[in-house]
Design an enzyme around this catalytic site. Sequence first.
Site, mmCIF file in Angstrom:
data_model
loop_
_atom_site.group_PDB
_atom_site.id
_atom_site.type_symbol
_atom_site.label_atom_id
_atom_site.label_comp_id
_atom_site.label_asym_id
_atom_site.label_seq_id
_atom_site.Cartn_x
_atom_site.Cartn_y
_atom_site.Cartn_z
ATOM 1 N N LYS A 285 0.877 -1.190 0.000
ATOM 2 C CA LYS A 285 0.000 0.000 0.000
ATOM 3 C C LYS A 285 0.905 1.228 0.000
ATOM 4 O O LYS A 285 1.535 1.545 0.996
ATOM 5 C CB LYS A 285 -0.920 -0.007 1.226
ATOM 6 C CG LYS A 285 -1.974 1.090 1.181
ATOM 7 C CD LYS A 285 -2.953 0.950 2.350
ATOM 8 C CE LYS A 285 -4.195 1.811 2.198
ATOM 9 N NZ LYS A 285 -3.975 3.222 2.089
ATOM 10 N N ARG A 290 -4.040 8.647 -5.161
ATOM 11 C CA ARG A 290 -4.582 7.777 -6.180
ATOM 12 C C ARG A 290 -4.938 8.588 -7.419
ATOM 13 O O ARG A 290 -5.521 9.664 -7.302
ATOM 14 C CB ARG A 290 -5.844 7.162 -5.598
ATOM 15 C CG ARG A 290 -6.568 6.199 -6.487
ATOM 16 C CD ARG A 290 -7.714 5.637 -5.676
ATOM 17 N NE ARG A 290 -8.358 4.559 -6.356
ATOM 18 C CZ ARG A 290 -9.092 3.646 -5.727
ATOM 19 N NH1 ARG A 290 -9.253 3.698 -4.434
ATOM 20 N NH2 ARG A 290 -9.664 2.688 -6.405
ATOM 21 N N GLU A 335 -1.280 4.482 -7.858
ATOM 22 C CA GLU A 335 -0.897 5.425 -6.805
ATOM 23 C C GLU A 335 0.346 6.172 -7.279
ATOM 24 O O GLU A 335 1.332 5.550 -7.690
ATOM 25 C CB GLU A 335 -0.607 4.624 -5.521
ATOM 26 C CG GLU A 335 -0.479 5.450 -4.276
ATOM 27 C CD GLU A 335 -1.812 5.784 -3.602
ATOM 28 O OE1 GLU A 335 -2.900 5.484 -4.144
ATOM 29 O OE2 GLU A 335 -1.753 6.381 -2.510
ATOM 30 N N PHE A 375 -2.289 -0.228 -10.374
ATOM 31 C CA PHE A 375 -2.855 -1.414 -9.716
ATOM 32 C C PHE A 375 -4.168 -1.906 -10.310
ATOM 33 O O PHE A 375 -4.671 -2.935 -9.890
ATOM 34 C CB PHE A 375 -2.974 -1.220 -8.200
ATOM 35 C CG PHE A 375 -3.699 0.032 -7.758
ATOM 36 C CD1 PHE A 375 -5.057 0.157 -7.925
ATOM 37 C CD2 PHE A 375 -2.999 1.045 -7.120
ATOM 38 C CE1 PHE A 375 -5.725 1.283 -7.485
ATOM 39 C CE2 PHE A 375 -3.651 2.189 -6.682
ATOM 40 C CZ PHE A 375 -5.024 2.311 -6.868
ATOM 41 N N LYS A 456 -7.650 -3.835 3.343
ATOM 42 C CA LYS A 456 -6.381 -3.190 3.708
ATOM 43 C C LYS A 456 -5.947 -3.581 5.116
ATOM 44 O O LYS A 456 -6.781 -3.823 5.992
ATOM 45 C CB LYS A 456 -6.486 -1.675 3.568
ATOM 46 C CG LYS A 456 -7.528 -1.008 4.416
ATOM 47 C CD LYS A 456 -7.503 0.514 4.194
ATOM 48 C CE LYS A 456 -8.744 1.154 4.771
ATOM 49 N NZ LYS A 456 -8.784 2.592 4.648
HETATM 50 P P1 ATP Z 1 -6.678 5.433 3.390
HETATM 51 O O1 ATP Z 1 -6.989 6.640 4.220
HETATM 52 O O2 ATP Z 1 -6.400 4.196 4.162
HETATM 53 O O3 ATP Z 1 -5.740 5.681 2.257
HETATM 54 P P2 ATP Z 1 -8.891 5.719 1.774
HETATM 55 O O4 ATP Z 1 -10.186 5.933 2.454
HETATM 56 O O5 ATP Z 1 -8.262 6.863 1.083
HETATM 57 O O6 ATP Z 1 -7.994 5.042 2.801
HETATM 58 P P3 ATP Z 1 -9.192 3.079 1.002
HETATM 59 O O7 ATP Z 1 -10.136 2.531 0.032
HETATM 60 O O8 ATP Z 1 -9.545 2.836 2.390
HETATM 61 O O9 ATP Z 1 -9.022 4.592 0.696
HETATM 62 O O10 ATP Z 1 -7.729 2.508 0.752
HETATM 63 C C1 ATP Z 1 -7.309 2.321 -0.508
HETATM 64 C C2 ATP Z 1 -6.372 3.420 -0.939
HETATM 65 O O11 ATP Z 1 -5.033 2.987 -0.834
HETATM 66 C C3 ATP Z 1 -6.578 3.694 -2.392
HETATM 67 O O12 ATP Z 1 -7.501 4.721 -2.551
HETATM 68 C C4 ATP Z 1 -5.213 4.087 -2.915
HETATM 69 O O13 ATP Z 1 -5.086 5.492 -2.889
HETATM 70 C C5 ATP Z 1 -4.245 3.533 -1.886
HETATM 71 N N1 ATP Z 1 -3.353 2.471 -2.419
HETATM 72 C C6 ATP Z 1 -2.023 2.420 -2.240
HETATM 73 N N2 ATP Z 1 -1.490 1.319 -2.777
HETATM 74 C C7 ATP Z 1 -2.504 0.629 -3.339
HETATM 75 C C8 ATP Z 1 -2.592 -0.605 -4.045
HETATM 76 N N3 ATP Z 1 -1.542 -1.374 -4.260
HETATM 77 N N4 ATP Z 1 -3.816 -1.003 -4.457
HETATM 78 C C9 ATP Z 1 -4.896 -0.253 -4.224
HETATM 79 N N5 ATP Z 1 -4.877 0.926 -3.564
HETATM 80 C C10 ATP Z 1 -3.695 1.369 -3.117
#
Ligand code: ATP
Length: 620
Positions: A285, A290, A335, A375, A456
Site C-alpha cells: 500500500k 490515487r 498510486e 494497480f 487493507k
Molecule cells: P486510506 O486513508 O487508508 O488511504 P482511503 O479511504 O483513502 O484510505 P481506502 O479505500 O480505504 O481509501 O484505501 C485504498 C487506498 O489505498 C486507495 O484509494 C489508494 O489510494 C491507496 N493504495 C495504495 N497502494 C494501493 C494498491 N496497491 N492497491 C490499491 N490501492 C492502493
Amino acid sequence: MQFKELASYFDLIEKTSSRLDMTKILAELLEKADEESIKKIVFLCQGRLGANYEKLEFGLGEKMVIEAIAKATGFTKKEIEKKFREKGDLGLVAEEFCSQKKQSALFSTELTVKKVFENLIKISQVEGTGSKELKLKLMAELFNSASGTESRFIARIPLENLRLGIGDPTIMDALAANLLDEGKQNAEWKKEIEKEMKEKKIKEKNWIDEFDRKMKLKLRERIEEKYNIYSDLGAISEILKVKRLNGLKEIQIQLGIPIRPTLAERLNSPEEIIKKLGKCAVESKYDGFRIQCHKEGKKVWIYSRQSENMTSMFPDIVKALKEEIKTEKVILEGEAIAFNELTGNFLSFQLTIQRKRKYGIEDKAKEFPLKLFVFDLMFLEGKNFMEKPFLERRKKLNEIIGKGKTISLTKTITTDKAEKLEEFFEESISKGLEGIIAKDLNAKYIAGKRKFAWIKLKRSYKGELNDSIDGVIIGYYTGKGKRTEFGLGALLTAVYSEKEDVFKSVAKIGTGLTDKNLAELEKILKKISSKKKPARVQSELEPDFWVEPKYVIEIRADEITKSPVHLAAKREGKGLALRFPRLISIRTDKKPEEATNETELKKMFAQQKQINEENQEQNY
Ligand code: ATP
C-alpha cells in the site's frame, strides 16, 4: 422552465427537514422540468454548473455580489453591507433588497432557468482584463429581473452556498421515484421483489407500499451503478428524461469521464484476511495519492480520487502515459508517489502532496518527480474490463505495462498463507510504506463501493485505532486563551450516514491543531459558517458556529467508545464517539459523502472489541 418556478421549489426544499418530503418535492420538480432544463436543474441542486469532474470557479466574492445588488436595486453598498452584517447570509440580503428595488427595472424580463444558468456559466468563464466588470454586469442583470425569492438563490449559487441540503443520494432517489411505473413493468424485477416479500411474510395491508419501496430501491441501485461509471448526474437525468428507463442501457464507460473508485474494507490480521479471501493477491500500500488515468491516442486525462481533473498538475505522468503505454485507448488506476532519483527511496506523503498545486508545476515536478504504481485496469481498446475478474485484469496489465522510468506495476505476491502475507506486510512497512492491500482474485472492479474485493491492513500504532477516521467538519468552537487569537479552538466533526444522507456528530477535536492549521482552517470555515444548523447535520452538541458539511479531515483516535452525546450509529440511547481524537491532516481528496460512514464506524467498533477480547484472553 421559468426560474421563478425553480426558485419556489428550492424555497420549499430549504424549509423541509424530512428527507422523505425533500425527495418527494425534488421528484415533482424533476418530473416537471423540461428536456432543456433538467440537466441544469440537477447541476444547480448539486451547487454546480457542470458534472462533478468539471472545474467550477466563479471568481466572484461577497464584495462583488454586494456591488451587483447595489447596481440592480439602487440601494447603496453601505446599506447592503450593513444588512449583511446583521443577517450573515447574502441570499437573504439579496431577497430583501431585490423585492423593494428603488429604481424601476428598465430591461427586466422573465428569467428562465436557461438564462440564469447561461449568465452563471459566463461569470465562471470570463478571464483577463475587464472580466470583473463583465461578471458584475451579468450578475446585476440577473438581480435586475429577479423577484425576492429568485434573488435569494441567484446570490447564493456563485458563493457556493446554496444550503438546500440535497445530496446526490437524494437526487438519485427522486429520479428513481419518477421511474416507478416503468420499473413495475419489468417482469424479472417484479418477480424478484415478490419472492423476497413472500419470504419475509409481508402482510397484505402493507404489500403495495412495501412493493413500491423495494422497486424504488432497485431503480435507485440501477441509477447509482451508472453514476458510478459515469460521473455526471446531470447528463444521466437528461437521458432518463428523454428515453426514460430504457436510456439507462445507453450509459457506458466513456474515455474522459471518470469512474468512481473502488474502496477497501479493513480486517485486523493476516489470518482474518486469508480466512476471508483464501488465495489472494497481496500488494504494497503506497502512501501517495490515487489517480485515474484515461488515454485516447494522444489525449490524456488524469483524475483524482474525488474525480477532479488534475491533468495539468502532472506533466511528467502525462508524458509517461503517452510514451510508456503503447495502447490507444485505456483507463487505468494507480498510486502516484514522489521518490528520490538518487537513492531510489519513496518520499513522505507530506512531500508527495506538494505536487498537487496550481502554480509552479514544472519546478515542483523537477524537485519531486513522481512514480506511478499501476494497480488496476478498467477499460482497454473499447472493452469494459471492470466486469472481468481481478486476476485477468492484472494479467492484462502485465502485458501493457513494462518497467518504465515513471510507470510500473505495484509490487505483488499471490498467497494463501497468513505467514507469507505477514512477511510481505513487514517488508512493505520496513520500506516506509503504509501496509498492504489484499485483493480477491475473482472479484470484479466494484466502482464507488467499499467491498471485500480489497482488504487493507495498515501498520497500527500503539494505543491507537488501527486506522484513521475521516470526519466531516460540521461546526467549530471559538478559542479560549492564546487560541482566541485565531477565533477557532475546537472542531465538531461527523461521520456520514449513507442510509439517511446526513452527517452525524462523532467527535469534538481540540488537539492536533497547530497554530498554522488553526489560521488556515478558520479562514476557510468562516466562509461557510452560520448560526443555524445546516439541513443535513445531526448533532446534540451545539458549536459556536455551524458549518456546511464540506471539508473532510483525517483523525486519529485511541478508540471508539459509546457516548450519550454523539449521534453516530446511535442505538439504545448511545451513539459512537472517538476517544482522544487528534487531527492529522485536511483531506482535500475526499468529498463529505466519502468520509468514514456509519457502517464503517460500526464495523471498526466491532473489530476493536474483538481485538480487546483476544488481548484479554492472551493476557489471562
Ligand atoms: P486510506 O486513508 O487508508 O488511504 P482511503 O479511504 O483513502 O484510505 P481506502 O479505500 O480505504 O481509501 O484505501 C485504498 C487506498 O489505498 C486507495 O484509494 C489508494 O489510494 C491507496 N493504495 C495504495 N497502494 C494501493 C494498491 N496497491 N492497491 C490499491 N490501492 C492502493
